[in-house]
Enzyme design. Structure first.
Site, PDB file in Angstrom:
ATOM      1  N   TYR A  18       0.101   4.307  -2.504  1.00  0.00           N
ATOM      2  CA  TYR A  18      -0.143   5.692  -2.103  1.00  0.00           C
ATOM      3  C   TYR A  18       0.808   6.652  -2.822  1.00  0.00           C
ATOM      4  O   TYR A  18       0.426   7.754  -3.194  1.00  0.00           O
ATOM      5  CB  TYR A  18      -0.001   5.841  -0.580  1.00  0.00           C
ATOM      6  CG  TYR A  18      -0.997   5.010   0.203  1.00  0.00           C
ATOM      7  CD1 TYR A  18      -2.289   4.800  -0.285  1.00  0.00           C
ATOM      8  CD2 TYR A  18      -0.673   4.427   1.417  1.00  0.00           C
ATOM      9  CE1 TYR A  18      -3.207   4.025   0.404  1.00  0.00           C
ATOM     10  CE2 TYR A  18      -1.582   3.657   2.124  1.00  0.00           C
ATOM     11  CZ  TYR A  18      -2.843   3.449   1.610  1.00  0.00           C
ATOM     12  OH  TYR A  18      -3.736   2.682   2.296  1.00  0.00           O
ATOM     13  N   TYR A  75     -13.240   9.860   0.883  1.00  0.00           N
ATOM     14  CA  TYR A  75     -14.424   9.747   1.750  1.00  0.00           C
ATOM     15  C   TYR A  75     -14.055  10.128   3.180  1.00  0.00           C
ATOM     16  O   TYR A  75     -12.889  10.072   3.574  1.00  0.00           O
ATOM     17  CB  TYR A  75     -15.049   8.362   1.651  1.00  0.00           C
ATOM     18  CG  TYR A  75     -14.327   7.260   2.385  1.00  0.00           C
ATOM     19  CD1 TYR A  75     -13.277   6.574   1.805  1.00  0.00           C
ATOM     20  CD2 TYR A  75     -14.720   6.888   3.671  1.00  0.00           C
ATOM     21  CE1 TYR A  75     -12.627   5.570   2.479  1.00  0.00           C
ATOM     22  CE2 TYR A  75     -14.079   5.875   4.355  1.00  0.00           C
ATOM     23  CZ  TYR A  75     -13.025   5.228   3.758  1.00  0.00           C
ATOM     24  OH  TYR A  75     -12.381   4.233   4.437  1.00  0.00           O
ATOM     25  N   ARG A 128       0.838  -1.206   0.000  1.00  0.00           N
ATOM     26  CA  ARG A 128       0.000   0.000   0.000  1.00  0.00           C
ATOM     27  C   ARG A 128       0.876   1.260   0.000  1.00  0.00           C
ATOM     28  O   ARG A 128       0.476   2.297  -0.495  1.00  0.00           O
ATOM     29  CB  ARG A 128      -0.942  -0.009   1.213  1.00  0.00           C
ATOM     30  CG  ARG A 128      -2.136  -0.939   1.011  1.00  0.00           C
ATOM     31  CD  ARG A 128      -3.220  -0.704   2.030  1.00  0.00           C
ATOM     32  NE  ARG A 128      -2.882  -1.217   3.337  1.00  0.00           N
ATOM     33  CZ  ARG A 128      -2.914  -2.502   3.686  1.00  0.00           C
ATOM     34  NH1 ARG A 128      -3.255  -3.404   2.799  1.00  0.00           N
ATOM     35  NH2 ARG A 128      -2.616  -2.891   4.905  1.00  0.00           N
TER      36      ARG A 128
HETATM   37  C1  LIG Z   1      -8.294   4.571   5.642  1.00  0.00           C
HETATM   38  S1  LIG Z   1      -9.287   5.023   6.985  1.00  0.00           S
HETATM   39  C2  LIG Z   1     -10.255   6.308   6.270  1.00  0.00           C
HETATM   40  C3  LIG Z   1     -10.901   7.222   7.256  1.00  0.00           C
HETATM   41  C4  LIG Z   1     -11.647   8.376   6.619  1.00  0.00           C
HETATM   42  N1  LIG Z   1     -10.733   9.259   5.930  1.00  0.00           N
HETATM   43  C5  LIG Z   1     -12.449   9.195   7.618  1.00  0.00           C
HETATM   44  O1  LIG Z   1     -12.284  10.413   7.651  1.00  0.00           O
HETATM   45  O2  LIG Z   1     -13.256   8.628   8.351  1.00  0.00           O
HETATM   46  C6  LIG Z   1     -10.346   3.644   7.073  1.00  0.00           C
HETATM   47  C7  LIG Z   1     -10.804   3.405   8.503  1.00  0.00           C
HETATM   48  O3  LIG Z   1     -11.747   4.422   8.865  1.00  0.00           O
HETATM   49  C8  LIG Z   1     -12.774   3.875   9.653  1.00  0.00           C
HETATM   50  N2  LIG Z   1     -14.039   3.948   8.895  1.00  0.00           N
HETATM   51  C9  LIG Z   1     -14.181   4.154   7.581  1.00  0.00           C
HETATM   52  N3  LIG Z   1     -15.492   4.119   7.243  1.00  0.00           N
HETATM   53  C10 LIG Z   1     -16.163   3.881   8.381  1.00  0.00           C
HETATM   54  C11 LIG Z   1     -17.514   3.706   8.695  1.00  0.00           C
HETATM   55  N4  LIG Z   1     -18.461   3.762   7.764  1.00  0.00           N
HETATM   56  N5  LIG Z   1     -17.849   3.465   9.978  1.00  0.00           N
HETATM   57  C12 LIG Z   1     -16.918   3.383  10.956  1.00  0.00           C
HETATM   58  N6  LIG Z   1     -15.623   3.539  10.721  1.00  0.00           N
HETATM   59  C13 LIG Z   1     -15.234   3.773   9.446  1.00  0.00           C
HETATM   60  C14 LIG Z   1     -12.390   2.407   9.906  1.00  0.00           C
HETATM   61  O4  LIG Z   1     -11.631   2.327  11.102  1.00  0.00           O
HETATM   62  C15 LIG Z   1     -11.567   2.105   8.687  1.00  0.00           C
HETATM   63  O5  LIG Z   1     -10.711   1.002   8.882  1.00  0.00           O
END
Ligand SMILES: C[S@@+](CC[C@H](N)C(=O)[O-])C[C@H]1O[C@@H](n2cnc3c(N)ncnc32)[C@H](O)[C@@H]1O
Length: 267
Positions: free
Chosen positions: A71, A93, A67
């Site tokens: 990136y 997102y 990864r």
């Molecule tokens: C790469 S990070 C991205 C986070 C994203 N940029 C944000 O602002 O929430 C991915 C992690 O964010 C969290 N995450 C992303 N989507 C989520 C959701 N729908 N509900 C809860 N946690 C979420 C989880 O811990 C997941 O493993």
């Protein structure tokens, strides 16, 4: 160098279409080129409807490829378009700068080259978590870590505050080449957490809804059951406080205060 190109990184929120800010949407609408790293097809279609000059960077993710490399390649593609003189928007997102490195990398590279590059905040998974779980991080405090970073660092949590572990579905995954962890890694996670929390301590797996009509997943279970629980890439683990918030007389001394002033026992 063509300094006319610019980059704005925006967050699209977690729930489809409803959590983007007015400002972020304005930037999306007027961009020459939109790049995006979105979690699913529906959000990609929605972004395309806002601006058809859209390109997903998801194709750069490949099982078996680090990864870290992915990136860097994503960053390079975004920066290349800016260097060509385009007004570029990178849409991620949630919040574009929370547990998301590509926006940070691109902004840092481009600013060093003299381009205009900025990030706008978005609604992140933890913003949804506070709302859905009814947690105010100001009440007891809240620690937030990437799960593997927390585990590999042997970090000692403050058990009087909330502990939020992001990317729990990757806990202990060190290769950066695969997208899920193993049961053994989750058992090791439980062993490490059990140094600080009883095995019966109630923990939560939280997933914010993707569609406004869906309910959040809020699954509560004893810590020991973690290896048996279904984990998705969007799962976040929340560990509620174990002990009440305590005051320290030693610290209060610095302010000329006494613990009894707060109605707490001096013992
Ligand atoms: C790469 S990070 C991205 C986070 C994203 N940029 C944000 O602002 O929430 C991915 C992690 O964010 C969290 N995450 C992303 N989507 C989520 C959701 N729908 N509900 C809860 N946690 C979420 C989880 O811990 C997941 O493993």
């Amino acid at each position: 160098m063509n300094n006319k190109g610019s980059l704005t990184c925006v967050g699209t929120g977690i729930t489809l279409a409803g959590q983007i800010t007015v400002l972020a949407k304005n930037y999306l609408e007027s961009a020459d080129q939109v790049f995006a790293i979105m979690p699913d097809y529906m959000s990609e279609e929605w972004l395309k409807s806002i601006n058809p000059n859209y390109k997903s960077l998801q194709y750069l993710y490949q099982e078996g490829k680090s990864r870290r490399q992915t990136y860097r390649e994503m960053t390079e593609e975004v920066c290349h378009a800016v260097r060509e003189g385009k007004k570029v928007v990178l849409a991620l997102y949630g919040h574009p700068g929370i547990f998301a490195c590509v926006g940070h990398f691109a902004i840092s590279d481009l600013q060093a080259e003299g381009y205009s590059a900025q990030m706008l905040p978005g609604i992140s998974a933890d913003a949804c978590l506070y709302a859905d779980l009814g947690i105010d991080p100001g009440t007891y405090g809240c620690q937030s870590y990437e799960a593997s970073q927390f585990l590999f660092g042997g970090i000692e949590p403050n058990v009087g505050a909330y502990l939020v572990l992001w990317q729990i579905s990757l806990a202990g995954e060190h290769t950066l080449k695969t997208f899920k962890t193993t049961k053994d890694n989750l058992k090791a996670t439980v062993r490490l957490l059990n140094k600080y929390y009883p095995i019966e301590h109630e923990v939560i797996i939280y997933e914010a809804p993707f569609l406004p009509i869906q309910q959040p997943r809020i699954e509560k279970f004893p810590l020991k059951e973690l290896p048996e629980i279904e984990l998705k890439s969007i799962s976040t683990m929340v560990i509620p406080p174990l002990t009440p918030l305590k005051l320290k007389q030693e610290a209060l001394d610095e302010f000329g205060l006494n613990i009894t002033d707060f109605g707490q026992d001096s013992k």
